[in-house]
Design a protein around this motif. Structure first.
Motif, PDB file in Angstrom:
ATOM      1  N   LYS A 145      31.170   2.957 -11.847  1.00  0.00           N
ATOM      2  CA  LYS A 145      31.263   4.178 -11.061  1.00  0.00           C
ATOM      3  C   LYS A 145      32.193   3.988  -9.857  1.00  0.00           C
ATOM      4  CE  LYS A 145      28.526   7.591  -8.521  1.00  0.00           C
ATOM      5  NZ  LYS A 145      28.826   7.324  -7.105  1.00  0.00           N
ATOM      6  N   TYR A 146      32.345   2.727  -9.438  1.00  0.00           N
ATOM      7  CA  TYR A 146      33.127   2.419  -8.241  1.00  0.00           C
ATOM      8  C   TYR A 146      34.533   3.015  -8.298  1.00  0.00           C
ATOM      9  CZ  TYR A 146      35.039  -0.413  -4.429  1.00  0.00           C
ATOM     10  OH  TYR A 146      35.628  -0.824  -3.270  1.00  0.00           O
ATOM     11  N   LEU A 147      35.178   2.935  -9.474  1.00  0.00           N
ATOM     12  CA  LEU A 147      36.538   3.474  -9.619  1.00  0.00           C
ATOM     13  C   LEU A 147      36.571   4.959  -9.253  1.00  0.00           C
ATOM     14  CD1 LEU A 147      39.504   3.419 -10.591  1.00  0.00           C
ATOM     15  CD2 LEU A 147      38.661   3.663 -12.931  1.00  0.00           C
ATOM     16  N   MET A 148      35.553   5.690  -9.683  1.00  0.00           N
ATOM     17  CA  MET A 148      35.502   7.129  -9.367  1.00  0.00           C
ATOM     18  C   MET A 148      35.333   7.344  -7.860  1.00  0.00           C
ATOM     19  SD  MET A 148      35.985   8.750 -12.128  1.00  0.00           S
ATOM     20  CE  MET A 148      37.003   7.456 -12.803  1.00  0.00           C
ATOM     21  N   ASP A 149      34.462   6.509  -7.237  1.00  0.00           N
ATOM     22  CA  ASP A 149      34.277   6.615  -5.784  1.00  0.00           C
ATOM     23  C   ASP A 149      35.579   6.320  -5.046  1.00  0.00           C
ATOM     24  OD1 ASP A 149      31.594   7.289  -5.838  1.00  0.00           O
ATOM     25  OD2 ASP A 149      30.941   5.196  -5.948  1.00  0.00           O
ATOM     26  N   LEU A 150      36.288   5.310  -5.541  1.00  0.00           N
ATOM     27  CA  LEU A 150      37.541   4.931  -4.884  1.00  0.00           C
ATOM     28  C   LEU A 150      38.566   6.064  -4.978  1.00  0.00           C
ATOM     29  CD1 LEU A 150      39.401   1.568  -5.025  1.00  0.00           C
ATOM     30  CD2 LEU A 150      40.618   3.650  -5.634  1.00  0.00           C
ATOM     31  N   VAL A 151      38.720   6.613  -6.176  1.00  0.00           N
ATOM     32  CA  VAL A 151      39.697   7.704  -6.349  1.00  0.00           C
ATOM     33  C   VAL A 151      39.319   8.875  -5.440  1.00  0.00           C
ATOM     34  CG1 VAL A 151      40.612   9.420  -7.971  1.00  0.00           C
ATOM     35  CG2 VAL A 151      40.357   7.042  -8.685  1.00  0.00           C
ATOM     36  N   LYS A 152      38.020   9.164  -5.390  1.00  0.00           N
ATOM     37  CA  LYS A 152      37.571  10.279  -4.569  1.00  0.00           C
ATOM     38  C   LYS A 152      37.812  10.003  -3.073  1.00  0.00           C
ATOM     39  CE  LYS A 152      33.870  13.515  -3.913  1.00  0.00           C
ATOM     40  NZ  LYS A 152      32.580  14.029  -4.264  1.00  0.00           N
ATOM     41  N   ASN A 153      37.460   8.797  -2.630  1.00  0.00           N
ATOM     42  CA  ASN A 153      37.637   8.461  -1.205  1.00  0.00           C
ATOM     43  C   ASN A 153      39.107   8.463  -0.796  1.00  0.00           C
ATOM     44  OD1 ASN A 153      34.901   8.144  -1.137  1.00  0.00           O
ATOM     45  ND2 ASN A 153      34.899   5.990  -0.527  1.00  0.00           N
ATOM     46  N   VAL A 154      39.944   7.843  -1.604  1.00  0.00           N
ATOM     47  CA  VAL A 154      41.371   7.778  -1.248  1.00  0.00           C
ATOM     48  C   VAL A 154      41.962   9.195  -1.259  1.00  0.00           C
ATOM     49  CG1 VAL A 154      43.646   6.906  -1.942  1.00  0.00           C
ATOM     50  CG2 VAL A 154      41.648   5.406  -2.038  1.00  0.00           C
TER      51      VAL A 154
HETATM   52  C1  LIG Z   1      33.497   5.889  -0.426  1.00  0.00           C
HETATM   53  O1  LIG Z   1      33.119   6.494   0.785  1.00  0.00           O
HETATM   54  C2  LIG Z   1      31.717   6.430   1.009  1.00  0.00           C
HETATM   55  C3  LIG Z   1      31.429   7.271   2.237  1.00  0.00           C
HETATM   56  O2  LIG Z   1      32.284   6.922   3.290  1.00  0.00           O
HETATM   57  C4  LIG Z   1      31.308   4.966   1.171  1.00  0.00           C
HETATM   58  O3  LIG Z   1      29.932   4.874   1.397  1.00  0.00           O
HETATM   59  C5  LIG Z   1      31.670   4.213  -0.092  1.00  0.00           C
HETATM   60  O4  LIG Z   1      31.422   2.849   0.054  1.00  0.00           O
HETATM   61  C6  LIG Z   1      33.129   4.412  -0.453  1.00  0.00           C
HETATM   62  N1  LIG Z   1      33.366   3.840  -1.764  1.00  0.00           N
HETATM   63  C7  LIG Z   1      34.545   3.347  -2.139  1.00  0.00           C
HETATM   64  C8  LIG Z   1      34.623   2.782  -3.510  1.00  0.00           C
HETATM   65  O5  LIG Z   1      35.527   3.352  -1.433  1.00  0.00           O
END
Ligand SMILES: *[C@@H]1O[C@H](CO)[C@@H](O)[C@H](O)[C@H]1NC(C)=O
Ligand SMILES: *[C@@H]1O[C@H](CO)[C@@H](O)[C@H](O)[C@H]1NC(C)=O
Ligand SMILES: *[C@@H]1O[C@H](CO)[C@@H](O)[C@H](O)[C@H]1NC(C)=O
Ligand SMILES: *[C@@H]1O[C@H](CO)[C@@H](O)[C@H](O)[C@H]1NC(C)=O
Ligand SMILES: *[C@@H]1O[C@H](CO)[C@@H](O)[C@H](O)[C@H]1NC(C)=O
Ligand SMILES: *[C@@H]1O[C@H](CO)[C@@H](O)[C@H](O)[C@H]1NC(C)=O
Ligand SMILES: *[C@@H]1O[C@H](CO)[C@@H](O)[C@H](O)[C@H]1NC(C)=O
Ligand SMILES: *[C@@H]1O[C@H](CO)[C@@H](O)[C@H](O)[C@H]1NC(C)=O
Ligand SMILES: [Zn+2]
Length: 509
Positions: free
Chosen positions: A255-264
């Motif tokens: 799931k981390y890849l999706m979080d990264l794409v979303k955060n960036v």
């Molecule tokens: C994405 O952002 C959230 C909220 O700031 C943070 O908790 C999370 O660790 C981040 N994840 C990645 C993969 O950058």
């Protein structure tokens, strides 16, 4: 019967001779009907747009006229690689580059960034490389990677330093990141399997370089920057689900890849507030087993529940001729279709009557929201009717089809028929990084100059941009926002075209 036809025919002939204007009226009526039916035919241009359109069309005619009588100069019917570097000199190209293009809806996550930027990433510390099977694999590590490789792992910084010529070394590296070769092999006679083999090698090299978390963050930010600079304000990407790693070897969960794409992406939006965002169509390779497809479908369900505004749906990817047909996954796809939106690749083939060709039937029956490529659709009139009736958008990727050996002379691309029929078409670029194309401009330009009618004008271009917004998976609110960003940029674009002296000096060439 025959006699009657003869009499009618003579009457028509007679009629035409007596009232020639009637013929001309009928002729014009047929042409007008075609214009009205075609994509863009119902767009109304305001006074300023009309002026900008006149400028655009003057350049279009000038550039097309140059080769109409001398087809040997018509570059767009040759291989993309043979004219790519000349595009920037075209005034029409310059106009399309500045034009807001809405959204790009058919893209593959890892093949979007220009090779020149990827080469810059190889300057990061701790990067090892290993040659294997005609490609280069990369891995970031504190010590020599213990991953299997057919030759041996070496530090890229050492290789570069000992090469004696950094420019030459980097040019060689770049070749692993793109299929584009300036004066390389002749691509014209290459068959589809050979070209896909090269394509997969480029994919392996890039995929290995950007599996490293810090580089992936830069990769994604730079990709968005390039799309933004190409006047694309929203994108949907196909992406597999896999683990990124850290320098110490830690593997992240999928799931981390999706979080990264979303955060960036959020970071990018903070820096560029008129960029609307990104959605992901989770994909699995069509070469995989039914169980492996189910696993990713399950993952898509979970991710969609957690990130409903970020996950658009599901697709199966990879060379269609060589992979498994949709039919083989029918039970599991049918089961999921009410919960997960499909955006299925279908009919990306030159073979008629094969299972890849018939994927079109399954894509329609499975309720695909859009169809990826649909290249074979014109050969299936009933399916074409169904696509129109169900308003299923066709994601057309012209340069991809040319580079991946589906079409040699783009004037024969089925897009010409889709446009003429007024089908719901969106233009995209599939994997622009893999052939060093601009994110979307090159595809719009070649469609406009090489495929669409000579008469097609700003109305077509505007409708294509509007289609990309309308057929996106955006929810109402963000769709409205994308549309208003588009409209504001469009007005500015029209004003710029009208006032730009380099486009208006009638004496310049
Ligand atoms: C994405 O952002 C959230 C909220 O700031 C943070 O908790 C999370 O660790 C981040 N994840 C990645 C993969 O950058
Ligand atoms: C047309 O252009 C003029 C001058 O740039 C501007 O004042 C006017 O608002 C524009 N009209 C429309 C409909 O955009
Ligand atoms: C292009 O060719 C057409 C038909 O021959 C001609 O009517 C037109 O004036 C030409 N336009 C330009 C800009 O050369
Ligand atoms: C077509 O290609 C030739 C040869 O590369 C180049 O000189 C010419 O400028 C190109 N024409 C256009 C319109 O791009
Ligand atoms: C590059 O090579 C030179 C000698 O060839 C050496 O002095 C230098 O330390 C090397 N630099 C790196 C970063 O390895
Ligand atoms: C280094 O390689 C580049 C590209 O191959 C070449 O143009 C250049 O002349 C080379 N430089 C030297 C010092 O050999
Ligand atoms: C590995 O590196 C990451 C990122 O720097 C860090 O968060 C993690 O704690 C490290 N893990 C170990 C076992 O050192
Ligand atoms: C997918 O999910 C279904 C329903 O939750 C479950 O029965 C099945 O075992 C899962 N399959 C895989 C391969 O994860
Ligand atoms: Zn694709």
């Amino acid at each position: 019967m025959y006699k009657l036809a003869y009499i009618i025919a003579s009457l028509i002939t007679l009629d035409a001779r007596i009232i020639p204007n009637k013929y001309n009226e009928e002729r014009q009526a047929l042409l007008d009907e075609e214009t009205l039916t075609a994509v863009g035919g119902k767009v109304h241009l305001n006074a300023n747009e009309t002026i900008a359109n006149d400028i655009l069309m003057r350049w279009k005619m000038k550039e097309l006229n140059a080769s109409n009588n001398n087809p040997q100069y018509f570059n767009y019917s040759k291989h993309y690689f043979s004219y790519k570097e000349d595009l920037k000199y075209s005034k029409v190209y310059q106009i399309i580059q500045r034009m807001p293009k809405g959204a790009a809806l058919h893209l593959h996550n890892t093949l979007l960034l220009h090779a020149d930027v990827l080469v810059q990433f190889t300057y990061e510390d701790h990067l090892y490389a290993c040659q294997e099977d005609g490609t280069m694999l990369f891995h970031f590590s504190e010590t020599t990677p213990d991953m299997p490789c057919l030759t041996e792992w070496s530090l890229v910084s050492h290789l570069r330093n000992s090469s004696g010529n950094t420019t030459a070394f980097d040019a060689q590296l770049r070749n692993y990141f793109t299929m584009y070769k300036e004066n390389g092999e002749d691509y014209k006679s290459v068959d589809i399997n050979t070209v896909w083999k090269r394509f997969r090698k480029v994919g392996r090299a890039i995929g290995s370089l950007i599996a490293y978390r810090p580089v992936r963050e830069k990769y994604w930010y730079e990709t968005l920057r390039q799309f933004y600079n190409d006047n694309v304000m929203y994108i949907e990407i196909r992406s597999g689900i896999y683990s990124l790693y850290e320098l110490n070897g830690t593997l992240h969960d999928k799931k981390y890849l999706m979080d990264l794409v979303k955060n960036v992406t959020n970071e990018f939006i903070a820096d560029h507030p008129d960029f609307i965002g990104v959605k992901v169509i989770i994909s699995q390779s069509r070469a995989r087993s039914v169980d492996q497809v189910v696993e990713v479908l399950n993952m898509t369900r979970r991710l969609k529940a957690e990130m409903p505004d970020f996950i658009a749906g599901f697709d199966l990817v990879g060379q269609e001729d060589a992979g498994k047909p949709l039919k083989e996954f029918l039970p599991v796809l049918s089961e999921a279709k009410d919960e997960i939106n499909f955006y299925l690749h279908a009919g990306e083939t030159g073979w008629l009557g094969t299972s890849a060709d018939e994927n079109l039937v399954d894509a329609i029956l499975l309720g695909s929201k859009r169809i990826g490529h649909g290249y074979a659709l014109t050969k299936h009139p009933s399916l074409m009717t169904a696509v129109k009736k169900k308003d299923i958008a066709l994601e057309v990727n012209v340069i991809s089809n040319a580079v991946l050996a589906l079409v040699q002379d783009v004037r024969n691309h089925p897009l010409a028929s889709y446009l003429a029929l007024g089908l719901p078409v969106v233009l995209s670029s599939d994997d622009p990084g893999a052939w060093s194309a601009k994110p979307l401009t090159d595809d719009f330009f070649v469609a406009f100059m090489g495929i669409a009618s000579r008469h097609a004008d700003l109305r077509l271009l505007k409708q294509l941009a509007l289609n990309s917004i309308a057929y996106s998976s955006l929810e109402c609110e963000r769709k409205e926002r994308l549309l208003s960003v588009f409209n504001a940029r469009w007005d500015k674009f029209v004003a710029d075209v009208i006032s730009d002296p380099s486009l208006n000096d009638k004496h310049s060439s």
